[in-house]
Design an enzyme around this catalytic site. Structure first.
Site, short mmCIF file in Angstrom:
data_model
loop_
_atom_site.label_atom_id
_atom_site.label_comp_id
_atom_site.label_asym_id
_atom_site.label_seq_id
_atom_site.Cartn_x
_atom_site.Cartn_y
_atom_site.Cartn_z
N LYS A 45 0.13 4.25 -0.32
CA LYS A 45 -0.52 5.41 0.29
C LYS A 45 -0.26 6.67 -0.56
O LYS A 45 -0.18 6.57 -1.79
CB LYS A 45 -0.07 5.58 1.75
CG LYS A 45 -0.32 4.31 2.58
CD LYS A 45 -0.11 4.51 4.07
CE LYS A 45 -0.37 3.22 4.82
NZ LYS A 45 -0.24 3.40 6.27
N GLU A 73 -7.11 4.48 7.87
CA GLU A 73 -6.94 5.90 7.55
C GLU A 73 -8.19 6.45 6.86
O GLU A 73 -8.58 7.60 7.09
CB GLU A 73 -5.69 6.10 6.69
CG GLU A 73 -4.42 5.82 7.47
CD GLU A 73 -3.21 5.53 6.61
OE1 GLU A 73 -2.14 5.27 7.19
OE2 GLU A 73 -3.32 5.54 5.37
N GLU A 114 -5.57 -4.87 10.62
CA GLU A 114 -4.70 -3.75 10.99
C GLU A 114 -4.76 -3.50 12.49
O GLU A 114 -5.79 -3.04 12.99
CB GLU A 114 -5.15 -2.46 10.32
CG GLU A 114 -5.17 -2.42 8.82
CD GLU A 114 -5.63 -1.05 8.37
OE1 GLU A 114 -4.76 -0.21 8.10
OE2 GLU A 114 -6.85 -0.81 8.33
N HIS A 160 -9.60 0.79 4.91
CA HIS A 160 -8.35 1.06 5.62
C HIS A 160 -8.61 2.01 6.79
O HIS A 160 -9.45 2.91 6.71
CB HIS A 160 -7.31 1.66 4.67
CG HIS A 160 -5.93 1.66 5.20
ND1 HIS A 160 -5.49 2.60 6.12
CD2 HIS A 160 -4.87 0.84 4.98
CE1 HIS A 160 -4.22 2.35 6.42
NE2 HIS A 160 -3.82 1.29 5.74
N ASN A 177 0.86 -1.18 0.00
CA ASN A 177 0.00 0.00 0.00
C ASN A 177 0.90 1.23 0.00
O ASN A 177 1.46 1.60 1.03
CB ASN A 177 -0.90 -0.01 1.24
CG ASN A 177 -1.80 1.21 1.30
OD1 ASN A 177 -1.94 1.95 0.34
ND2 ASN A 177 -2.42 1.42 2.46
N SER A 179 3.05 -2.67 10.46
CA SER A 179 4.52 -2.53 10.53
C SER A 179 5.24 -3.85 10.27
O SER A 179 6.15 -4.23 11.01
CB SER A 179 4.94 -1.95 11.89
OG SER A 179 4.46 -0.63 12.04
N GLY A 188 2.61 2.70 11.39
CA GLY A 188 3.45 3.89 11.35
C GLY A 188 4.12 4.23 12.67
O GLY A 188 4.74 5.28 12.80
#
Length: 264
Positions: free
Chosen positions: A11, A112, A182, A110, A9, A227, A188
């Site tokens: 992003k 986000e 996730e 996702h 991904n 991660s 991150g």
């Protein structure tokens, strides 16, 4: 046997030139990827046409078959006056228009998109239905925030995201769904769930899917999306219910991305 998948991904990263260079670097190393592992590069919308052509230009047919193109989102409407949106039909048209590789996958749900843009389970269900109707496969993301895990609500949160959305699909539709877990608290941050934590929640996801889809749950690929990097991929992928990874930062370097894909 479940498909092993390493999905990158990207992003909101890379210029168009950088994205083309990245996919070319991945292509140069793709012969290192085991035969039973599928790579997916999920690029920004602006890159899809060019990356489609770059994938199609891979000379070795066997190597070319190891990599697929995906998008990072699509609209919850079929078409119309929705400025700035990109429909599932638009994504599905990329390969034929470019005489290149088709867009085969789209990431939906996702964290986000849920957190920054307020996407609800109801919206995501509409997106998934539209994507599937255009022949796209969906990487559907689920997962809990740090406060939810600390409160012991992680199973409840994940179950709700599965039942409110995927339980509305038919068994035939479910064949084109990949689930990505996730741990939002690990994205991150450099934090990573232990292999035991990851396996526990992946097994829970599979058992939840089985409530609706029975034995088909055993055929659904479930990816870890927190991660994951070359240094920890092997121990994560060795777990019974982890079939690969949805890779963020490490997908932006070809060496790291291929390193993860060769960790099985």
């Amino acid at each position: 046997m479940r498909q092993k998948i390493v999905a990158g991904n990207w992003k909101m990263n890379t210029t168009l030139a950088e994205g083309i260079e990245l996919v070319n670097q991945i292509a140069e190393r793709i012969d290192q990827v085991p035969q039973d592992v599928k790579l997916i590069v999920n690029t920004p919308f602006t890159h899809l046409f060019a990356v489609s052509q770059a994938i199609a230009a891979i000379k070795c047919p066997f190597c070319r078959s190891k990599i697929a193109l995906g998008a990072q989102n699509c609209a919850d409407k079929e078409k119309g006056a929705y400025t700035g949106e990109v429909s599932a039909k638009m994504l599905a048209s990329v390969g034929s228009a470019s005489n290149g590789a088709p867009v085969e996958y789209v990431i939906l749900g996702h964290s986000e998109r849920r957190g920054y843009y307020g996407e609800t389970n109801a919206i995501l269900l509409e997106k998934i239905k539209l994507a599937l109707s255009e022949g796209l496969k969906v990487i559907y993301c689920v997962g809990e925030a740090l406060e939810e895990r600390k409160a012991g609500r992680h199973f409840d949160v994940v179950a709700e995201e599965i039942k409110d959305v995927l339980f509305n699909l038919t068994g035939e539709q479910m064949k084109n769904i990949v689930v990505a877990y996730e741990p939002i608290w690990a994205i991150g941050t450099g934090e990573t769930a232990t292999k035991e934590q990851a396996q526990e929640i992946h097994a829970f996801i599979r058992s939840t899917l089985a409530e609706k889809f029975g034995d088909m749950a055993e055929e659904t690929s479930i990816l870890y999306g927190g991660s994951c990097k070359p240094s920890n991929a092997k121990e994560l992928f060795s777990q019974k219910d982890i079939d690969g990874g949805l890779i963020g930062g490490a997908s932006l370097k070809a060496e790291d991305f291929i390193g993860i894909a060769t960790s099985y």
